[in-house]
Design a protein around this motif. Structure first.
Motif, PDB file in Angstrom:
ATOM      1  N   ASN A   1      64.656 111.560  46.419  1.00  0.00           N
ATOM      2  CA  ASN A   1      64.813 111.491  44.958  1.00  0.00           C
ATOM      3  C   ASN A   1      63.508 111.774  44.225  1.00  0.00           C
ATOM      4  OD1 ASN A   1      67.636 110.802  44.996  1.00  0.00           O
ATOM      5  ND2 ASN A   1      66.993 108.771  45.691  1.00  0.00           N
ATOM      6  N   ILE A   2      62.787 112.761  44.703  1.00  0.00           N
ATOM      7  CA  ILE A   2      61.543 113.191  44.058  1.00  0.00           C
ATOM      8  C   ILE A   2      61.909 114.297  43.077  1.00  0.00           C
ATOM      9  CG2 ILE A   2      59.327 114.332  44.456  1.00  0.00           C
ATOM     10  CD1 ILE A   2      59.226 112.815  47.144  1.00  0.00           C
ATOM     11  N   SER A   3      61.415 114.173  41.860  1.00  0.00           N
ATOM     12  CA  SER A   3      61.765 115.153  40.831  1.00  0.00           C
ATOM     13  C   SER A   3      61.187 116.528  41.170  1.00  0.00           C
ATOM     14  CB  SER A   3      61.248 114.692  39.461  1.00  0.00           C
ATOM     15  OG  SER A   3      59.840 114.853  39.391  1.00  0.00           O
ATOM     16  N   LYS A   4      61.796 117.535  40.597  1.00  0.00           N
ATOM     17  CA  LYS A   4      61.316 118.912  40.808  1.00  0.00           C
ATOM     18  C   LYS A   4      59.878 119.060  40.318  1.00  0.00           C
ATOM     19  CE  LYS A   4      65.843 121.180  40.407  1.00  0.00           C
ATOM     20  NZ  LYS A   4      66.186 121.256  41.778  1.00  0.00           N
ATOM     21  N   ASP A   5      59.551 118.407  39.207  1.00  0.00           N
ATOM     22  CA  ASP A   5      58.192 118.483  38.666  1.00  0.00           C
ATOM     23  C   ASP A   5      57.180 117.837  39.610  1.00  0.00           C
ATOM     24  OD1 ASP A   5      59.052 119.823  36.393  1.00  0.00           O
ATOM     25  OD2 ASP A   5      59.136 118.008  35.159  1.00  0.00           O
ATOM     26  N   GLU A   6      57.514 116.658  40.131  1.00  0.00           N
ATOM     27  CA  GLU A   6      56.614 115.988  41.074  1.00  0.00           C
ATOM     28  C   GLU A   6      56.411 116.845  42.323  1.00  0.00           C
ATOM     29  OE1 GLU A   6      57.348 111.219  40.601  1.00  0.00           O
ATOM     30  OE2 GLU A   6      59.036 112.416  41.350  1.00  0.00           O
ATOM     31  N   PHE A   7      57.503 117.381  42.842  1.00  0.00           N
ATOM     32  CA  PHE A   7      57.410 118.207  44.039  1.00  0.00           C
ATOM     33  C   PHE A   7      56.592 119.463  43.776  1.00  0.00           C
ATOM     34  CE2 PHE A   7      59.257 121.684  46.660  1.00  0.00           C
ATOM     35  CZ  PHE A   7      58.661 121.318  47.847  1.00  0.00           C
ATOM     36  N   GLN A   8      56.846 120.119  42.659  1.00  0.00           N
ATOM     37  CA  GLN A   8      56.113 121.357  42.351  1.00  0.00           C
ATOM     38  C   GLN A   8      54.621 121.070  42.211  1.00  0.00           C
ATOM     39  OE1 GLN A   8      57.559 124.395  42.523  1.00  0.00           O
ATOM     40  NE2 GLN A   8      55.436 125.059  42.481  1.00  0.00           N
ATOM     41  N   PHE A   9      54.269 119.950  41.595  1.00  0.00           N
ATOM     42  CA  PHE A   9      52.860 119.577  41.464  1.00  0.00           C
ATOM     43  C   PHE A   9      52.222 119.397  42.841  1.00  0.00           C
ATOM     44  CE2 PHE A   9      49.555 116.324  41.332  1.00  0.00           C
ATOM     45  CZ  PHE A   9      48.659 116.904  40.441  1.00  0.00           C
ATOM     46  N   LEU A  10      52.887 118.629  43.710  1.00  0.00           N
ATOM     47  CA  LEU A  10      52.361 118.402  45.063  1.00  0.00           C
ATOM     48  C   LEU A  10      52.238 119.716  45.828  1.00  0.00           C
ATOM     49  CD1 LEU A  10      54.442 115.272  46.095  1.00  0.00           C
ATOM     50  CD2 LEU A  10      51.991 115.319  45.618  1.00  0.00           C
ATOM     51  N   LYS A  11      53.265 120.512  45.780  1.00  0.00           N
ATOM     52  CA  LYS A  11      53.291 121.789  46.503  1.00  0.00           C
ATOM     53  C   LYS A  11      52.167 122.709  46.025  1.00  0.00           C
ATOM     54  CE  LYS A  11      56.518 125.585  47.314  1.00  0.00           C
ATOM     55  NZ  LYS A  11      57.867 126.083  46.993  1.00  0.00           N
ATOM     56  N   THR A  12      52.016 122.815  44.727  1.00  0.00           N
ATOM     57  CA  THR A  12      50.965 123.667  44.174  1.00  0.00           C
ATOM     58  C   THR A  12      49.587 123.155  44.579  1.00  0.00           C
ATOM     59  OG1 THR A  12      52.362 124.256  42.306  1.00  0.00           O
ATOM     60  CG2 THR A  12      49.987 124.593  42.034  1.00  0.00           C
ATOM     61  N   PHE A  13      49.391 121.843  44.476  1.00  0.00           N
ATOM     62  CA  PHE A  13      48.098 121.266  44.825  1.00  0.00           C
ATOM     63  C   PHE A  13      47.738 121.529  46.281  1.00  0.00           C
ATOM     64  CE2 PHE A  13      45.478 117.790  46.471  1.00  0.00           C
ATOM     65  CZ  PHE A  13      44.364 117.918  45.648  1.00  0.00           C
ATOM     66  N   ILE A  14      48.645 121.229  47.190  1.00  0.00           N
ATOM     67  CA  ILE A  14      48.360 121.363  48.630  1.00  0.00           C
ATOM     68  C   ILE A  14      48.215 122.830  49.020  1.00  0.00           C
ATOM     69  CG2 ILE A  14      49.321 121.070  50.957  1.00  0.00           C
ATOM     70  CD1 ILE A  14      48.313 118.485  49.893  1.00  0.00           C
ATOM     71  N   LEU A  15      49.159 123.636  48.640  1.00  0.00           N
ATOM     72  CA  LEU A  15      49.178 125.020  49.134  1.00  0.00           C
ATOM     73  C   LEU A  15      48.178 125.928  48.428  1.00  0.00           C
ATOM     74  CD1 LEU A  15      53.010 125.430  49.682  1.00  0.00           C
ATOM     75  CD2 LEU A  15      51.249 124.759  51.329  1.00  0.00           C
ATOM     76  N   SER A  16      47.827 125.622  47.179  1.00  0.00           N
ATOM     77  CA  SER A  16      46.881 126.493  46.471  1.00  0.00           C
ATOM     78  C   SER A  16      45.427 126.133  46.747  1.00  0.00           C
ATOM     79  CB  SER A  16      47.136 126.463  44.970  1.00  0.00           C
ATOM     80  OG  SER A  16      46.827 125.192  44.441  1.00  0.00           O
ATOM     81  N   ASN A  17      45.190 124.905  47.217  1.00  0.00           N
ATOM     82  CA  ASN A  17      43.819 124.497  47.480  1.00  0.00           C
ATOM     83  C   ASN A  17      43.337 124.871  48.886  1.00  0.00           C
ATOM     84  OD1 ASN A  17      42.825 123.284  45.052  1.00  0.00           O
ATOM     85  ND2 ASN A  17      44.417 121.742  45.346  1.00  0.00           N
ATOM     86  N   LYS A  18      44.214 125.386  49.702  1.00  0.00           N
ATOM     87  CA  LYS A  18      43.836 125.855  51.049  1.00  0.00           C
ATOM     88  C   LYS A  18      42.968 124.824  51.763  1.00  0.00           C
ATOM     89  CE  LYS A  18      45.394 130.155  50.402  1.00  0.00           C
ATOM     90  NZ  LYS A  18      46.794 130.256  50.420  1.00  0.00           N
ATOM     91  N   LEU A  19      43.477 123.589  51.806  1.00  0.00           N
ATOM     92  CA  LEU A  19      42.738 122.502  52.434  1.00  0.00           C
ATOM     93  C   LEU A  19      42.651 122.653  53.949  1.00  0.00           C
ATOM     94  CD1 LEU A  19      44.305 119.567  50.390  1.00  0.00           C
ATOM     95  CD2 LEU A  19      42.105 120.686  49.998  1.00  0.00           C
ATOM     96  N   TYR A  20      43.497 123.524  54.521  1.00  0.00           N
ATOM     97  CA  TYR A  20      43.554 123.630  55.964  1.00  0.00           C
ATOM     98  C   TYR A  20      43.324 125.031  56.398  1.00  0.00           C
ATOM     99  CZ  TYR A  20      45.222 119.032  55.319  1.00  0.00           C
ATOM    100  OH  TYR A  20      45.297 117.720  54.946  1.00  0.00           O
TER     101      TYR A  20
END
Length: 144
Positions: A125-144
């Motif tokens: 039950n995670i909102s689309k906005d919360e998920f999009q924020f997390l996804k953008t943060f993790i995948l765009s920051n190239k932490l790995y």
């Protein structure tokens, strides 16, 4: 966190990690670091072995592909269990960890990974906005 939930998380990490043709060193190291943060050495080693077992590390690519349907069913069951037992904030953290797992695989999100993460997000039950924020943060920051 209970051992049952920790075991469920390890299984979920394994399912996500093996979706892009096997578990990468980065994915396994991510799980190892996560477990070391949460547990003592003996428990961390135990759950890392469980991760290896669940991830079918010794199976070839053909055998791993055959387990996709089984993994989908397991994902539904595990996410439902996590949804019942964790708070919303904890589910956000689990989603963050799952996105880290995908990023640690070193490739863009595959169709299977996308299906699995979207299933988890829906069940949590995670909102689309919360998920999009997390996804953008993790995948765009190239932490790995």
């Amino acid at each position: 966190m209970s051992k049952e939930i920790l075991s469920a998380l390890v299984q979920l990490f394994a399912i996500f990690a093996k979706q892009d043709d096997g578990v990468s060193e980065g994915e396994r190291n991510l799980v190892k670091a996560y477990l070391k943060q949460m547990l003592n050495k003996e428990e961390a080693d135990f759950f890392l072995k469980e991760f290896d077992r669940f991830a079918d590390i010794n199976k070839n690519t053909h055998e791993r592909r055959k387990s996709l349907v089984s993994d989908s069913t397991k994902t539904l069951r595990i996410c439902s269990q996590i949804n019942r037992e964790l708070t919303h904030v904890q589910k956000i953290i689990v989603t963050f960890n799952l996105l880290e797992m995908i990023a640690a695989g070193g490739t863009s999100i595959t169709a299977a990974e996308s299906d699995f993460i979207e299933t988890a997000v829906d069940i949590f039950n995670i909102s689309k906005d919360e998920f999009q924020f997390l996804k953008t943060f993790i995948l765009s920051n190239k932490l790995y």
